[in-house]
Design a protein around this motif. Sequence first.
Motif, PDB file in Angstrom:
ATOM      1  N   LEU A  23      16.240  11.717  -5.807  1.00 14.62           N
ATOM      2  CA  LEU A  23      17.313  10.766  -6.103  1.00 14.62           C
ATOM      3  C   LEU A  23      17.343   9.599  -5.121  1.00 14.62           C
ATOM      4  O   LEU A  23      17.286   8.431  -5.526  1.00 14.62           O
ATOM      5  CB  LEU A  23      18.659  11.498  -6.110  1.00 14.62           C
ATOM      6  CG  LEU A  23      19.860  10.688  -6.590  1.00 14.62           C
ATOM      7  CD1 LEU A  23      19.626  10.169  -8.003  1.00 14.62           C
ATOM      8  CD2 LEU A  23      21.121  11.534  -6.535  1.00 14.62           C
ATOM      9  N   TYR A  24      17.444   9.891  -3.827  1.00 16.19           N
ATOM     10  CA  TYR A  24      17.510   8.793  -2.855  1.00 16.19           C
ATOM     11  C   TYR A  24      16.253   7.934  -2.897  1.00 16.19           C
ATOM     12  O   TYR A  24      16.331   6.701  -2.978  1.00 16.19           O
ATOM     13  CB  TYR A  24      17.715   9.333  -1.437  1.00 16.19           C
ATOM     14  CG  TYR A  24      17.659   8.218  -0.406  1.00 16.19           C
ATOM     15  CD1 TYR A  24      18.806   7.528  -0.063  1.00 16.19           C
ATOM     16  CD2 TYR A  24      16.453   7.827   0.182  1.00 16.19           C
ATOM     17  CE1 TYR A  24      18.754   6.470   0.841  1.00 16.19           C
ATOM     18  CE2 TYR A  24      16.389   6.786   1.078  1.00 16.19           C
ATOM     19  CZ  TYR A  24      17.540   6.109   1.406  1.00 16.19           C
ATOM     20  OH  TYR A  24      17.481   5.057   2.283  1.00 16.19           O
ATOM     21  N   ARG A  25      15.100   8.573  -2.828  1.00 17.67           N
ATOM     22  CA  ARG A  25      13.836   7.822  -2.739  1.00 17.67           C
ATOM     23  C   ARG A  25      13.625   6.915  -3.942  1.00 17.67           C
ATOM     24  O   ARG A  25      13.274   5.737  -3.792  1.00 17.67           O
ATOM     25  CB  ARG A  25      12.660   8.795  -2.615  1.00 17.67           C
ATOM     26  CG  ARG A  25      11.301   8.113  -2.555  1.00 17.67           C
ATOM     27  CD  ARG A  25      10.190   9.119  -2.389  1.00 17.67           C
ATOM     28  NE  ARG A  25      10.090  10.048  -3.510  1.00 17.67           N
ATOM     29  CZ  ARG A  25       9.466   9.764  -4.651  1.00 17.67           C
ATOM     30  NH1 ARG A  25       8.907   8.575  -4.825  1.00 17.67           N
ATOM     31  NH2 ARG A  25       9.390  10.660  -5.610  1.00 17.67           N
ATOM     32  N   ILE A  26      13.852   7.428  -5.130  1.00 16.77           N
ATOM     33  CA  ILE A  26      13.568   6.655  -6.326  1.00 16.77           C
ATOM     34  C   ILE A  26      14.599   5.545  -6.540  1.00 16.77           C
ATOM     35  O   ILE A  26      14.252   4.431  -6.941  1.00 16.77           O
ATOM     36  CB  ILE A  26      13.475   7.582  -7.553  1.00 16.77           C
ATOM     37  CG1 ILE A  26      12.260   8.507  -7.402  1.00 16.77           C
ATOM     38  CG2 ILE A  26      13.364   6.774  -8.844  1.00 16.77           C
ATOM     39  CD1 ILE A  26      12.097   9.503  -8.514  1.00 16.77           C
ATOM     40  N   GLU A  64      16.182   4.040  -4.128  1.00 20.69           N
ATOM     41  CA  GLU A  64      15.860   3.026  -3.129  1.00 20.69           C
ATOM     42  C   GLU A  64      14.691   2.162  -3.583  1.00 20.69           C
ATOM     43  O   GLU A  64      14.696   0.939  -3.397  1.00 20.69           O
ATOM     44  CB  GLU A  64      15.537   3.678  -1.790  1.00 20.69           C
ATOM     45  CG  GLU A  64      15.294   2.657  -0.676  1.00 20.69           C
ATOM     46  CD  GLU A  64      14.983   3.305   0.650  1.00 20.69           C
ATOM     47  OE1 GLU A  64      15.539   2.883   1.671  1.00 20.69           O
ATOM     48  OE2 GLU A  64      14.143   4.233   0.662  1.00 20.69           O
ATOM     49  N   GLU A  65      13.702   2.782  -4.205  1.00 18.60           N
ATOM     50  CA  GLU A  65      12.549   2.034  -4.703  1.00 18.60           C
ATOM     51  C   GLU A  65      12.943   1.079  -5.826  1.00 18.60           C
ATOM     52  O   GLU A  65      12.309   0.041  -6.012  1.00 18.60           O
ATOM     53  CB  GLU A  65      11.474   3.009  -5.197  1.00 18.60           C
ATOM     54  CG  GLU A  65      10.822   3.807  -4.077  1.00 18.60           C
ATOM     55  CD  GLU A  65      10.022   4.998  -4.569  1.00 18.60           C
ATOM     56  OE1 GLU A  65       9.433   5.703  -3.727  1.00 18.60           O
ATOM     57  OE2 GLU A  65      10.004   5.236  -5.791  1.00 18.60           O
ATOM     58  N   GLY A  66      13.999   1.425  -6.576  1.00 19.97           N
ATOM     59  CA  GLY A  66      14.404   0.587  -7.696  1.00 19.97           C
ATOM     60  C   GLY A  66      15.518  -0.388  -7.385  1.00 19.97           C
ATOM     61  O   GLY A  66      15.520  -1.511  -7.870  1.00 19.97           O
ATOM     62  N   TRP A 119      20.986   0.329   0.077  1.00 22.10           N
ATOM     63  CA  TRP A 119      22.435   0.500  -0.029  1.00 22.10           C
ATOM     64  C   TRP A 119      22.791   1.277  -1.283  1.00 22.10           C
ATOM     65  O   TRP A 119      23.621   2.200  -1.227  1.00 22.10           O
ATOM     66  CB  TRP A 119      23.135  -0.856  -0.029  1.00 22.10           C
ATOM     67  CG  TRP A 119      22.891  -1.661   1.214  1.00 22.10           C
ATOM     68  CD1 TRP A 119      22.236  -2.852   1.304  1.00 22.10           C
ATOM     69  CD2 TRP A 119      23.286  -1.321   2.551  1.00 22.10           C
ATOM     70  NE1 TRP A 119      22.196  -3.272   2.615  1.00 22.10           N
ATOM     71  CE2 TRP A 119      22.831  -2.366   3.398  1.00 22.10           C
ATOM     72  CE3 TRP A 119      23.969  -0.251   3.108  1.00 22.10           C
ATOM     73  CZ2 TRP A 119      23.047  -2.345   4.766  1.00 22.10           C
ATOM     74  CZ3 TRP A 119      24.183  -0.243   4.478  1.00 22.10           C
ATOM     75  CH2 TRP A 119      23.729  -1.280   5.290  1.00 22.10           C
ATOM     76  N   ALA A 120      22.186   0.930  -2.397  1.00 25.32           N
ATOM     77  CA  ALA A 120      22.457   1.648  -3.645  1.00 25.32           C
ATOM     78  C   ALA A 120      22.005   3.094  -3.538  1.00 25.32           C
ATOM     79  O   ALA A 120      22.689   4.014  -4.017  1.00 25.32           O
ATOM     80  CB  ALA A 120      21.749   0.957  -4.812  1.00 25.32           C
ATOM     81  N   PRO A 129      14.725  -4.790  -5.800  1.00 28.65           N
ATOM     82  CA  PRO A 129      13.285  -4.696  -5.988  1.00 28.65           C
ATOM     83  C   PRO A 129      12.909  -4.353  -7.432  1.00 28.65           C
ATOM     84  O   PRO A 129      11.809  -4.639  -7.879  1.00 28.65           O
ATOM     85  CB  PRO A 129      12.869  -3.583  -5.025  1.00 28.65           C
ATOM     86  CG  PRO A 129      14.101  -2.797  -4.781  1.00 28.65           C
ATOM     87  CD  PRO A 129      15.213  -3.782  -4.842  1.00 28.65           C
ATOM     88  N   LEU A 130      13.846  -3.757  -8.182  1.00 25.62           N
ATOM     89  CA  LEU A 130      13.575  -3.431  -9.582  1.00 25.62           C
ATOM     90  C   LEU A 130      13.334  -4.690 -10.390  1.00 25.62           C
ATOM     91  O   LEU A 130      12.513  -4.719 -11.300  1.00 25.62           O
ATOM     92  CB  LEU A 130      14.750  -2.640 -10.165  1.00 25.62           C
ATOM     93  CG  LEU A 130      14.587  -2.117 -11.597  1.00 25.62           C
ATOM     94  CD1 LEU A 130      13.393  -1.190 -11.678  1.00 25.62           C
ATOM     95  CD2 LEU A 130      15.848  -1.415 -12.062  1.00 25.62           C
TER      96      LEU A 130
END
Length: 282
Positions: free
Chosen positions: A138-141, A143-145, A149-150, A275-276
Motif C-alpha cells: 500500500l505505502y510503496r505503490i 507513493e510511486e503513484g 504525502w499521499a 508522479p502518476l
Amino acid sequence: MNSTSSLAYVSPATAPAWKRWLVCSPVARIAIFMAVFIVLNRSVYLVVFLLPVIVTYVFLVRVVERRRPEELALRRWPGALGGLLAGGLLFSTVVGVLWLLGSYHVTGFNPRADWLPAMLVAGIGAGIGEEILFRGVLYRIVEEGLGTWAALIVSALFFGAAHITNPGATLWSSAAIAIEAGLLFGLLYHLTRSLPVCMGLHAAWNFCQGTVYGIPVSGMKADGWLVSTRSGPDWLSGGMFGAEASVVALGLCALCSLVLLVVAVRRGSIVPCGPLQQFRRR
C-alpha cells in the motif's frame, strides 16, 4: 564390515569440536529436532496467513513489476535487529512513562507465560504480514503513484481502520493506531526502503507489549511475564484496547515520526505529489 557402516549418520571426523558437540552429537540433533518441531507445530497461523502474503508479494514484484525485491534483499535483514531493539526500547519507554504517571502497575510475575504463540502470531506473524501489506504494497505503490504525502496518509488510515474490529476498539483507538504506528512505520520505510527494519520494530513492539509487560495487544488478551493492571482514564491508560490507545504512546510515537519526517525533508527524499501524471504523459 565396519561396525558403523550400517548407521545412517556418523559425525564427520573433520568437523571442529564445537560442531561435533553442538550440532552433530546425538543429544544436539534430538534437541534441534524437538525445537524445530515445536515451533512448526505451533505455527499454523504463520503458514495460513504469511504464506499467501509472501507468495502474492513475490508474484507482484517478480511477475508484474519485473524487478528484484530490493526492499527484502538479504543485505537488509541485519537491519531487522535494529528494528527489534528500537521497538523494544520504544514500547518500554511508553510503559515507563505510564508507570511514572501512576497508570501502570505490576501485580505479579508469571514465568509460565505462553510466550511462543505470542511470538509467532503477534510478533512474527503481524510484523511480517502487516508490513508487507501496508508498507510493501500500500505505502510503496501509493507513493510511486501519488507521492510521499499521499502514501503516508492513505497507508496510515487503512492501517488504523484494519484494527477497528478488534476487541475494545473505538474510533479513538483506530485513530491512535493510524497516527502512532501508521505514520511511524511509513516514514521508517520511506527513509530505509527496508521492510525487515519495519518488521523488526513492529514485532518487538507487539511482543514487548503483550508477553513482557502483560498489556493487551490491539485489544487482544495478553499472557505476559509481568502480570499488570492499568488505572486512570482511558485516554491515559488506553482502556480495554491497551496502551496503544494511550496519549502517551500517541505522543511518543508522534515525536519519533516528526524526527523521521525532519530527516526525510532535509535529505530531500520526499517524492512530490503527482508522479502518476508524469506516468500518464508517457
